[in-house]
Scaffold this motif. Structure first.
Motif, PDB file in Angstrom:
ATOM      1  N   MET A  49       0.835  -1.204   0.000  1.00 45.50           N
ATOM      2  CA  MET A  49       0.000   0.000   0.000  1.00 45.50           C
ATOM      3  C   MET A  49       0.869   1.254   0.000  1.00 45.50           C
ATOM      4  SD  MET A  49      -3.522   1.100   1.048  1.00 45.50           S
ATOM      5  CE  MET A  49      -4.038  -0.488   1.459  1.00 45.50           C
ATOM      6  N   GLU A  50       1.930   1.268   0.820  1.00 44.90           N
ATOM      7  CA  GLU A  50       2.848   2.412   0.840  1.00 44.90           C
ATOM      8  C   GLU A  50       3.488   2.601  -0.524  1.00 44.90           C
ATOM      9  OE1 GLU A  50       5.827   1.895   3.843  1.00 44.90           O
ATOM     10  OE2 GLU A  50       4.705   3.004   5.321  1.00 44.90           O
ATOM     11  N   TRP A  51       3.889   1.507  -1.175  1.00 46.05           N
ATOM     12  CA  TRP A  51       4.519   1.573  -2.482  1.00 46.05           C
ATOM     13  C   TRP A  51       3.575   2.213  -3.500  1.00 46.05           C
ATOM     14  CZ3 TRP A  51       8.577   1.962  -5.307  1.00 46.05           C
ATOM     15  CH2 TRP A  51       8.552   1.637  -6.663  1.00 46.05           C
ATOM     16  N   LYS A  52       2.340   1.750  -3.552  1.00 50.29           N
ATOM     17  CA  LYS A  52       1.368   2.287  -4.514  1.00 50.29           C
ATOM     18  C   LYS A  52       1.099   3.759  -4.247  1.00 50.29           C
ATOM     19  CE  LYS A  52      -0.883  -2.118  -5.317  1.00 50.29           C
ATOM     20  NZ  LYS A  52      -2.086  -2.932  -5.090  1.00 50.29           N
ATOM     21  N   GLN A  53       0.980   4.116  -2.983  1.00 50.97           N
ATOM     22  CA  GLN A  53       0.725   5.510  -2.629  1.00 50.97           C
ATOM     23  C   GLN A  53       1.913   6.393  -3.009  1.00 50.97           C
ATOM     24  OE1 GLN A  53      -0.274   6.036   1.479  1.00 50.97           O
ATOM     25  NE2 GLN A  53      -0.630   8.207   1.284  1.00 50.97           N
ATOM     26  N   VAL A  55       4.143   5.817  -5.399  1.00 51.16           N
ATOM     27  CA  VAL A  55       4.201   5.921  -6.855  1.00 51.16           C
ATOM     28  C   VAL A  55       3.177   6.939  -7.364  1.00 51.16           C
ATOM     29  CG1 VAL A  55       3.757   4.667  -9.012  1.00 51.16           C
ATOM     30  CG2 VAL A  55       5.175   3.637  -7.243  1.00 51.16           C
ATOM     31  N   LEU A  56       1.966   6.892  -6.851  1.00 51.41           N
ATOM     32  CA  LEU A  56       0.938   7.855  -7.270  1.00 51.41           C
ATOM     33  C   LEU A  56       1.329   9.288  -6.917  1.00 51.41           C
ATOM     34  CD1 LEU A  56      -2.316   5.916  -6.321  1.00 51.41           C
ATOM     35  CD2 LEU A  56      -1.466   6.410  -8.616  1.00 51.41           C
ATOM     36  N   GLN A  57       1.868   9.465  -5.716  1.00 50.12           N
ATOM     37  CA  GLN A  57       2.266  10.799  -5.273  1.00 50.12           C
ATOM     38  C   GLN A  57       3.406  11.339  -6.140  1.00 50.12           C
ATOM     39  OE1 GLN A  57       3.364  11.003  -1.135  1.00 50.12           O
ATOM     40  NE2 GLN A  57       4.391  12.958  -1.367  1.00 50.12           N
ATOM     41  N   LEU A  58       4.430  10.515  -6.370  1.00 50.38           N
ATOM     42  CA  LEU A  58       5.556  10.962  -7.182  1.00 50.38           C
ATOM     43  C   LEU A  58       5.151  11.198  -8.634  1.00 50.38           C
ATOM     44  CD1 LEU A  58       8.521   8.833  -5.798  1.00 50.38           C
ATOM     45  CD2 LEU A  58       8.171  11.298  -5.588  1.00 50.38           C
ATOM     46  N   ASP A  59       4.245  10.391  -9.141  1.00 47.37           N
ATOM     47  CA  ASP A  59       3.785  10.573 -10.514  1.00 47.37           C
ATOM     48  C   ASP A  59       3.152  11.956 -10.685  1.00 47.37           C
ATOM     49  OD1 ASP A  59       3.275   9.777 -13.201  1.00 47.37           O
ATOM     50  OD2 ASP A  59       1.188   9.345 -12.645  1.00 47.37           O
ATOM     51  N   GLU A  60       2.321  12.330  -9.734  1.00 52.51           N
ATOM     52  CA  GLU A  60       1.685  13.647  -9.809  1.00 52.51           C
ATOM     53  C   GLU A  60       2.705  14.769  -9.655  1.00 52.51           C
ATOM     54  OE1 GLU A  60      -1.696  16.195  -7.468  1.00 52.51           O
ATOM     55  OE2 GLU A  60      -1.946  14.033  -7.638  1.00 52.51           O
ATOM     56  N   GLU A  61       3.617  14.640  -8.703  1.00 50.26           N
ATOM     57  CA  GLU A  61       4.601  15.693  -8.462  1.00 50.26           C
ATOM     58  C   GLU A  61       5.583  15.829  -9.627  1.00 50.26           C
ATOM     59  OE1 GLU A  61       6.402  14.959  -4.666  1.00 50.26           O
ATOM     60  OE2 GLU A  61       4.516  15.217  -3.599  1.00 50.26           O
TER      61      GLU A  61
END
Length: 150
Positions: A49-53, A55-61
């Motif tokens: 769950m931490e990994w997916k979160q 990745v999503l956060q870094l993708d947006e940033e």
């Protein structure tokens, strides 16, 4: 019935049934306690769950970043946010953290053994190895370009 015949009485049957039920429920209780203790083993593992979160956060940033580059020979990722702040993603002990303007840090991932970054053209490739040596990879597309490695 004569006294020399072997047979069960109602009292003996009820005692046997009570013993059987007691042992059965005891086993069920023991198995449920063991099953509930299992999640504590997962505390020492890498969290999907931490990994997916992350990745999503870094993708947006990174999609909004004005410049992206790998630093420290590919052991850290640095980018300039859309607000003009310098953000660095780097390993620290057994965690992956994010630092803004070299001050403080925000933990992103726990139980990280190794972190590598490769950048080229409009891509940043992150490779994370967890403490059990399982490798995770994420590819991010940057729309404003990548600064050559330093």
């Amino acid at each position: 019935m004569s006294n020399d015949e072997q047979g069960f009485t109602l009292v003996q049957a009820l005692c046997q049934l009570q013993l059987f039920l007691f042992l059965s429920f005891g086993c069920v209780l023991i198995f449920s306690v063991v099953e509930k203790a299992r999640p504590f083993e997962e505390i020492n593992q890498f969290s999907q769950m931490e990994w997916k979160q992350t990745v999503l956060q870094l993708d947006e940033e990174l999609s909004r970043a004005t410049a992206v580059r790998s630093v420290k020979e590919g052991k850290a990722l640095e980018y300039i946010s859309d607000q003009g702040r310098v953000v660095r993603v780097e390993p620290y002990q057994e965690m992956l953290r994010e630092r803004m303007d070299e001050a403080g840090h925000l933990p992103l991932l726990q139980k990280v053994k190794q972190f590598r970054v490769r950048t080229n053209q409009h891509r940043a490739i992150l490779e994370v190895t967890d403490v059990s040596d399982k490798v995770y990879e994420a590819i991010f597309f940057t729309y404003k370009g990548v600064v050559p490695q330093t």
